[in-house]
Write a protein that holds these residues in place. Structure first.
Motif, PDB file in Angstrom:
ATOM      1  N   VAL A 166       8.968   7.163   2.423  1.00 10.98           N
ATOM      2  CA  VAL A 166       8.453   5.787   2.407  1.00 10.98           C
ATOM      3  C   VAL A 166       9.480   4.785   2.919  1.00 10.98           C
ATOM      4  CG1 VAL A 166       7.515   3.939   0.946  1.00 10.98           C
ATOM      5  CG2 VAL A 166       6.908   6.331   0.490  1.00 10.98           C
ATOM      6  N   VAL A 167      10.645   4.736   2.252  1.00 11.52           N
ATOM      7  CA  VAL A 167      11.613   3.682   2.550  1.00 11.52           C
ATOM      8  C   VAL A 167      12.170   3.799   3.961  1.00 11.52           C
ATOM      9  CG1 VAL A 167      13.833   2.654   1.909  1.00 11.52           C
ATOM     10  CG2 VAL A 167      12.235   3.405   0.137  1.00 11.52           C
ATOM     11  N   PHE A 168      12.700   4.967   4.313  1.00 10.40           N
ATOM     12  CA  PHE A 168      13.352   5.105   5.611  1.00 10.40           C
ATOM     13  C   PHE A 168      12.390   4.899   6.784  1.00 10.40           C
ATOM     14  CE2 PHE A 168      15.066   7.631   9.167  1.00 10.40           C
ATOM     15  CZ  PHE A 168      16.246   6.943   9.354  1.00 10.40           C
ATOM     16  N   PRO A 169      11.211   5.546   6.805  1.00  9.60           N
ATOM     17  CA  PRO A 169      10.303   5.318   7.941  1.00  9.60           C
ATOM     18  C   PRO A 169       9.891   3.851   8.105  1.00  9.60           C
ATOM     19  CG  PRO A 169       9.615   7.248   6.697  1.00  9.60           C
ATOM     20  CD  PRO A 169      10.679   6.577   5.885  1.00  9.60           C
ATOM     21  N   ALA A 170       9.709   3.153   6.975  1.00  9.36           N
ATOM     22  CA  ALA A 170       9.289   1.753   7.060  1.00  9.36           C
ATOM     23  C   ALA A 170      10.435   0.828   7.436  1.00  9.36           C
ATOM     24  CB  ALA A 170       8.687   1.315   5.720  1.00  9.36           C
ATOM     25  N   THR A 171      11.659   1.240   7.132  1.00  5.22           N
ATOM     26  CA  THR A 171      12.816   0.363   7.316  1.00  5.22           C
ATOM     27  C   THR A 171      13.575   0.625   8.608  1.00  5.22           C
ATOM     28  OG1 THR A 171      13.068   0.420   4.906  1.00  5.22           O
ATOM     29  CG2 THR A 171      14.881  -0.521   6.146  1.00  5.22           C
ATOM     30  N   VAL A 172      13.395   1.798   9.205  1.00  2.00           N
ATOM     31  CA  VAL A 172      14.233   2.191  10.340  1.00  2.00           C
ATOM     32  C   VAL A 172      14.184   1.210  11.517  1.00  2.00           C
ATOM     33  CG1 VAL A 172      12.513   3.723  11.419  1.00  2.00           C
ATOM     34  CG2 VAL A 172      14.955   4.177  11.720  1.00  2.00           C
ATOM     35  N   PRO A 173      13.035   0.569  11.853  1.00  2.00           N
ATOM     36  CA  PRO A 173      13.091  -0.411  12.948  1.00  2.00           C
ATOM     37  C   PRO A 173      14.017  -1.588  12.629  1.00  2.00           C
ATOM     38  CG  PRO A 173      10.825   0.222  12.476  1.00  2.00           C
ATOM     39  CD  PRO A 173      11.649   0.757  11.365  1.00  2.00           C
ATOM     40  N   TYR A 174      14.018  -2.031  11.374  1.00  4.49           N
ATOM     41  CA  TYR A 174      14.893  -3.136  10.968  1.00  4.49           C
ATOM     42  C   TYR A 174      16.353  -2.702  10.981  1.00  4.49           C
ATOM     43  CZ  TYR A 174      10.595  -5.354   9.291  1.00  4.49           C
ATOM     44  OH  TYR A 174       9.338  -5.903   9.206  1.00  4.49           O
ATOM     45  N   ILE A 175      16.606  -1.468  10.535  1.00  2.00           N
ATOM     46  CA  ILE A 175      17.977  -0.958  10.529  1.00  2.00           C
ATOM     47  C   ILE A 175      18.548  -0.953  11.944  1.00  2.00           C
ATOM     48  CG2 ILE A 175      19.412   1.085  10.133  1.00  2.00           C
ATOM     49  CD1 ILE A 175      17.564   1.811   7.814  1.00  2.00           C
ATOM     50  N   ASP A 233       0.828  -1.211   0.000  1.00  2.00           N
ATOM     51  CA  ASP A 233       0.000   0.000   0.000  1.00  2.00           C
ATOM     52  C   ASP A 233       0.862   1.261   0.000  1.00  2.00           C
ATOM     53  OD1 ASP A 233      -2.224  -1.579   0.010  1.00  2.00           O
ATOM     54  OD2 ASP A 233      -2.619  -1.381   2.170  1.00  2.00           O
ATOM     55  N   TYR A 234       1.974   1.239   0.767  1.00  2.00           N
ATOM     56  CA  TYR A 234       2.874   2.388   0.798  1.00  2.00           C
ATOM     57  C   TYR A 234       3.463   2.641  -0.599  1.00  2.00           C
ATOM     58  CZ  TYR A 234       2.934   2.165   5.933  1.00  2.00           C
ATOM     59  OH  TYR A 234       2.577   2.168   7.250  1.00  2.00           O
ATOM     60  N   ILE A 235       3.856   1.573  -1.250  1.00  2.00           N
ATOM     61  CA  ILE A 235       4.450   1.692  -2.582  1.00  2.00           C
ATOM     62  C   ILE A 235       3.423   2.224  -3.578  1.00  2.00           C
ATOM     63  CG2 ILE A 235       5.539   0.393  -4.464  1.00  2.00           C
ATOM     64  CD1 ILE A 235       6.618  -1.547  -2.351  1.00  2.00           C
ATOM     65  N   ASN A 236       2.188   1.736  -3.471  1.00  2.00           N
ATOM     66  CA  ASN A 236       1.137   2.199  -4.378  1.00  2.00           C
ATOM     67  C   ASN A 236       0.844   3.688  -4.188  1.00  2.00           C
ATOM     68  OD1 ASN A 236       0.892  -0.395  -5.396  1.00  2.00           O
ATOM     69  ND2 ASN A 236      -0.795  -0.942  -4.013  1.00  2.00           N
ATOM     70  N   VAL A 237       0.795   4.131  -2.905  1.00  2.00           N
ATOM     71  CA  VAL A 237       0.557   5.542  -2.626  1.00  2.00           C
ATOM     72  C   VAL A 237       1.707   6.387  -3.170  1.00  2.00           C
ATOM     73  CG1 VAL A 237       0.368   7.261  -0.793  1.00  2.00           C
ATOM     74  CG2 VAL A 237      -0.895   5.119  -0.627  1.00  2.00           C
ATOM     75  N   LEU A 239       1.370   9.433  -5.855  1.00  2.00           N
ATOM     76  CA  LEU A 239       1.876  10.768  -5.557  1.00  2.00           C
ATOM     77  C   LEU A 239       3.135  11.103  -6.351  1.00  2.00           C
ATOM     78  CD1 LEU A 239       1.382  10.804  -1.671  1.00  2.00           C
ATOM     79  CD2 LEU A 239      -0.081  11.841  -3.415  1.00  2.00           C
ATOM     80  N   ARG A 240       3.613  10.105  -7.126  1.00  2.00           N
ATOM     81  CA  ARG A 240       4.810  10.283  -7.951  1.00  2.00           C
ATOM     82  C   ARG A 240       6.023  10.683  -7.110  1.00  2.00           C
ATOM     83  NH1 ARG A 240       2.424  13.381 -13.360  1.00  2.00           N
ATOM     84  NH2 ARG A 240       0.931  11.719 -13.925  1.00  2.00           N
TER      85      ARG A 240
END
Length: 279
Positions: free
Chosen positions: A194-203, A175-179, A183-184
């Motif tokens: 998108v990428v950093f907020p979703a990935t930061v817990p894993y990082i 869904d994040y990728i689609n949004v 929004l281009r």
């Protein structure tokens, strides 16, 4: 009277919170530590047991290793404070490089399935190599102790960072990728929105594992490369083993454990703040 009663009630709440924190977080470890020390001392009462007990250990290392950890008699004859700081300097440099390179590589690999399929088997093989197995390679490449130890830190801690970051990118909700497509969002905007907020817990999971592995690796590496550092201190004390030196080794191990705990808690604290800001 009502106002006084209200003030008393407000004063009791912080006191109750402090008491609750003490009995849940402070008291249990203190009790466990006391039991461990008593058990250790009882074992050392056996004449056949060669290690010093806790009382003897603290008596023999109190001056200067505990009371004056930053003494400096020149050369490698330094207090445990300087030894720890020297090791932390190597860890800081090696881990920082691993954090930067590992995060960037993890994002690039996670974002491209073809690249992931190509390099994942290689990374899975390399990450299983024990840290000290890299030391002969690093010594041959760098010809100096410090760069070799830093490389061992780097190569040991980078794998959990790469792997966790890669997983984080791959777990970004569709869904994040689609949004983002609607929004281009591209380039830096796509990364920071998108990428950093979703990935930061894993990082930060990878970073927390990596900092622990870094501290483990530096102690082992310094035992072989020498110089000033907590690993070298332990190895030198072992090679001139006396009863007093055994006490020095034990107190050095206590320092190592405490510093490792502080590093882990520091990384967990930073992670909690950063992750909270991204939510």
């Amino acid at each position: 009277m009502t106002a006084i009663a209200g003030n008393r009630a407000r004063l009791k709440k912080p006191q109750k919170a402090i008491n609750k924190f003490f009995w849940k977080k402070i008291a249990p470890p203190l009790v466990a530590l006391a039991i461990f020390l008593v058990f250790w001392q009882l074992i050392c009462l056996n004449p056949g047991f060669k290690l010093p007990g806790p009382i003897e250990t603290f008596q023999e290392t109190w001056d200067p290793f505990i009371i004056n950890p930053f003494f400096d008699n020149g050369g490698r004859d330094k207090g445990l404070g300087w030894q720890i700081l020297s090791s932390l300097g190597r860890v800081g440099l090696g881990f920082s490089l691993a954090a930067i390179v590992g995060t960037v590589l993890g994002i690039l690999i996670g974002a491209n399935r073809l690249v992931y399929n190509a390099v994942d088997p290689i990374f899975q093989v390399l990450r299983t190599v024990p840290p000290l197995a890299w030391l002969p390679i690093s010594l041959a490449a760098f010809q100096q102790a410090d760069p070799s130890a830093i490389f061992v830190i780097f190569i040991t801690s980078i794998w959990p960072i790469i792997i966790n970051t890669t997983v984080g990118v791959q777990q970004i909700p569709q869904d994040y990728i689609n949004v983002a497509r609607v929004l281009r969002l591209r380039g830096a905007k796509y990364f920071f929105k998108v990428v950093f907020p979703a990935t930061v817990p894993y990082i930060f999971t990878g970073l927390r594992i990596g900092i622990g592995l870094s501290w483990l690796a530096i102690v082992a590496a310094e035992m072989l490369v020498g110089g000033v550092g907590i690993g070298s201190f332990i190895w030198d004390a072992y090679n001139t083993t006396t009863e007093t030196n055994l006490s020095e080794i034990i107190i050095a191990l206590i320092y190592v454990g405490l510093v490792g705990l502080l590093l882990d808690r520091l990384m967990a604290f930073i992670a909690s703040k950063v992750v909270a800001e991204q939510k």
